[in-house]
Design an enzyme around this catalytic site. Structure first.
Site, mmCIF file in Angstrom:
data_model
loop_
_atom_site.group_PDB
_atom_site.id
_atom_site.type_symbol
_atom_site.label_atom_id
_atom_site.label_comp_id
_atom_site.label_asym_id
_atom_site.label_seq_id
_atom_site.Cartn_x
_atom_site.Cartn_y
_atom_site.Cartn_z
ATOM 1 N N GLY A 238 0.995 -1.309 -0.037
ATOM 2 C CA GLY A 238 0.070 -0.185 0.075
ATOM 3 C C GLY A 238 0.726 1.318 0.101
ATOM 4 C CD GLU A 272 0.886 -8.829 -2.001
ATOM 5 O OE1 GLU A 272 1.907 -8.117 -2.062
ATOM 6 O OE2 GLU A 272 0.534 -9.606 -2.727
ATOM 7 N N GLY A 274 0.040 -3.256 4.003
ATOM 8 C CA GLY A 274 0.318 -3.607 5.510
ATOM 9 C C GLY A 274 0.200 -2.236 6.013
ATOM 10 C CE1 TYR A 315 13.669 -0.440 7.466
ATOM 11 C CE2 TYR A 315 12.071 -0.439 9.284
ATOM 12 C CZ TYR A 315 12.815 -0.862 8.292
ATOM 13 O OH TYR A 315 12.595 -2.141 8.241
ATOM 14 C CB CYS A 343 24.150 -1.323 26.855
ATOM 15 S SG CYS A 343 23.588 -1.602 28.692
ATOM 16 C CD GLU A 344 23.839 -1.625 20.500
ATOM 17 O OE1 GLU A 344 24.463 -1.032 19.716
ATOM 18 O OE2 GLU A 344 23.958 -3.028 20.949
ATOM 19 C CE1 TYR A 372 6.416 -4.274 7.459
ATOM 20 C CE2 TYR A 372 5.432 -2.298 7.299
ATOM 21 C CZ TYR A 372 5.665 -3.555 6.985
ATOM 22 O OH TYR A 372 5.085 -3.792 5.708
HETATM 23 C C1 LIG Z 1 5.985 -5.992 2.927
HETATM 24 C C2 LIG Z 1 5.219 -6.247 1.840
HETATM 25 C C3 LIG Z 1 3.990 -5.556 1.527
HETATM 26 C C4 LIG Z 1 3.259 -4.695 2.472
HETATM 27 O O1 LIG Z 1 3.874 -3.289 2.362
HETATM 28 P P1 LIG Z 1 3.414 -1.982 2.978
HETATM 29 O O2 LIG Z 1 4.419 -1.095 2.597
HETATM 30 O O3 LIG Z 1 3.435 -2.293 4.540
HETATM 31 O O4 LIG Z 1 1.876 -1.839 2.428
HETATM 32 C C5 LIG Z 1 3.151 -6.010 0.336
HETATM 33 N N1 LIG Z 1 3.645 -7.084 -0.412
HETATM 34 C C6 LIG Z 1 4.778 -7.510 -0.226
HETATM 35 C C7 LIG Z 1 5.219 -8.814 -1.042
HETATM 36 C C8 LIG Z 1 5.436 -7.315 0.805
HETATM 37 O O5 LIG Z 1 7.005 -7.817 0.927
#
Ligand SMILES: *Cc1c(COP(=O)(O)O)cnc(C)c1O
Length: 423
Positions: A238, A272, A274, A315, A343-344, A372
């Site tokens: 996304g 997909e 996330g 990141y 401790c970093e 994440y």
């Molecule tokens: C990580 C991943 C996602 C999700 O990505 P987002 O940026 O979190 O939406 C979708 N497809 C695949 C194959 C991924 O590795």
């Protein structure tokens, strides 16, 4: 922002955050069910009429309760390991709603996926194609596969989460995909159904999607021109989310790109997301341990650390920090380096961050950590994984409890040659 201040204290989905902190102990992750529903609804609305199945990429947050939440909204799932597959099954999601992605699937993982009646396996190399075909044949299955192609497009995101350049390990080179797809068509054990792309995460500029989708469409037309069939296209992750003040990309613009580049191909589409489904829904709630004054810097030492939230160290991510109890008007402020107890020196959440001078015991919340966050946590410094709590409609529920030291130690053992004499 999620949550509102009511009578000076942060309330999320009807429950005061401080009340949960008192009951559960800090640090802990707290997720808003209503915000996840809102985020899912925004995708569903923007993509209406495009025949897109939303498959939540559970690697962003794979707690079974979170998976279940999205399953009940109608989402399918995208998984990248057998562990993630088993989590989906445990959450009551059936295999036909699950896409299996990832570049290093093992034979046992593929067998598990086929056993579960997986909707689709996204294959990322010629070797993997042979393995999937053989595994399927051995078990008497036919595996529905898509080839994940690498469109060689720069997603213009952080180097560690860009995945669509030819130098990245992901996907099959765009120029090799057509031949491999044709080869797959003649292989027993697999049924090639289409193509997939995923060019990276946290995209704030949507132009790379257009470029990637245009290449996907071009490939689809080429395959069809030579008599091949392409039924499905998987459009990957996304859009990015706003971690600071900058605006997130507009979902209606994203939908327009799909409409313009892909829709006329008549394929069944999958997306997909996330991060953008869970990121904004999560807080990491932490207590102030100390206000440490150095000669040149002032440090806010929290009980949360880099092992709980690695994104700043990994990141260079910056998460906003908000007090759970609103400070008095006119209270003194100072610039703090916000750090944890690990401790970093890398255990630093922010530098020179302006905050009201806190008192030890005060509660703070990092924002936008639903994705994440908990999934990337470790037990470094023997700090236990922190609890996760889901809140919705005035109720909260601990969806992962804090493990105790005894159960963590139970997994370790001392070999016989270290036992006995000298004790
Ligand atoms: C990580 C991943 C996602 C999700 O990505 P987002 O940026 O979190 O939406 C979708 N497809 C695949 C194959 C991924 O590795």
């Amino acid at each position: 922002m999620i949550g509102d201040y009511e009578n000076g204290t942060l309330v999320l989905d009807g429950v005061p955050v401080g009340q949960i902190a008192d009951a559960v102990g800090t640090p802990f992750y707290l997720y808003s069910g209503s915000e996840m529903t809102r985020a899912y609804g925004a995708y569903a609305k923007a993509l209406q009429g495009l025949y897109v199945q939303i498959c939540y990429a559970i690697k962003a947050n794979s707690n079974v309760a979170i998976i279940r939440h999205f399953a009940r909204q109608g989402a399918g799932m995208d998984v990248v390991s057998d562990g993630e597959l088993q989590r989906c099954l445990a959450a009551g999601v059936s295999g036909e709603k699950i896409v299996f992605s990832g570049i290093g699937k093992t034979e046992p993982e593929v067998r598990q996926a086929l056993q579960a009646g997986i909707h689709q396996i996204n294959v990322e190399s010629a070797d993997e194609l042979e393995m999937v075909a053989k595994t399927a044949r051995d078990g008497g299955w036919t595996a529905p596969i898509a080839l994940r192609v690498n469109p060689d497009v720069d997603a213009k995101t952080h180097a560690k989460i860009t995945t669509g350049r030819s130098e990245n390990k992901f996907g099959i080179d765009f120029t090799l995909a057509e031949d491999l797809y044709r080869h797959a068509g003649g292989l027993d054990g697999v049924r090639p159904v289409g193509f997939a792309v995923h060019i990276g995460s946290q995209l704030m500029d949507l132009a790379p999607y257009r470029a990637a989708y245009a290449r996907l469409a071009e490939l689809t037309r080429q395959v069809r021109a030579t008599g091949g069939t392409v039924e499905r296209l998987d459009l990957g992750g996304g859009i990015g989310i706003a971690y600071g003040d900058q605006a997130a990309p507009d979902l209606s613009v994203f939908a327009d790109i799909i409409r313009q580049e892909i829709a006329d191909l008549g394929c069944a589409l999958t997306i997909e997301p996330g991060r953008s489904l869970v990121g904004r829904a999560g807080l990491l709630v932490s207590r102030v341990l100390y206000d440490k004054r150095g000669t040149s810097r002032r440090f806010l030492i929290l009980d949360a650390a880099m092992n709980d939230l690695i994104r700043p160290a990994m990141y260079e991510a910056r998460h906003r920090l908000v007090p759970v109890d609103q400070p008095q008007n006119g209270a003194a402020t100072a610039a703090y380096d916000v750090v944890g107890p690990v401790c970093e020196s890398g255990d630093t959440f922010a530098k020179g961050y302006d905050l009201t001078e806190p008192t030890p015991g005060d509660l703070y919340a990092f924002r936008d950590v639903g994705a994440y966050g908990a999934v990337m946590a470790s037990e470094y410094n023997s700090r236990p994984l922190v609890p996760e709590v889901l809140v919705e409609g005035g109720e909260y529920s601990v969806i992962r409890r804090r493990p105790d030291l005894a159960e963590r130690l139970a997994a370790e053992s001392i070999p016989h040659w270290l036992v006995g004499a000298n004790d």
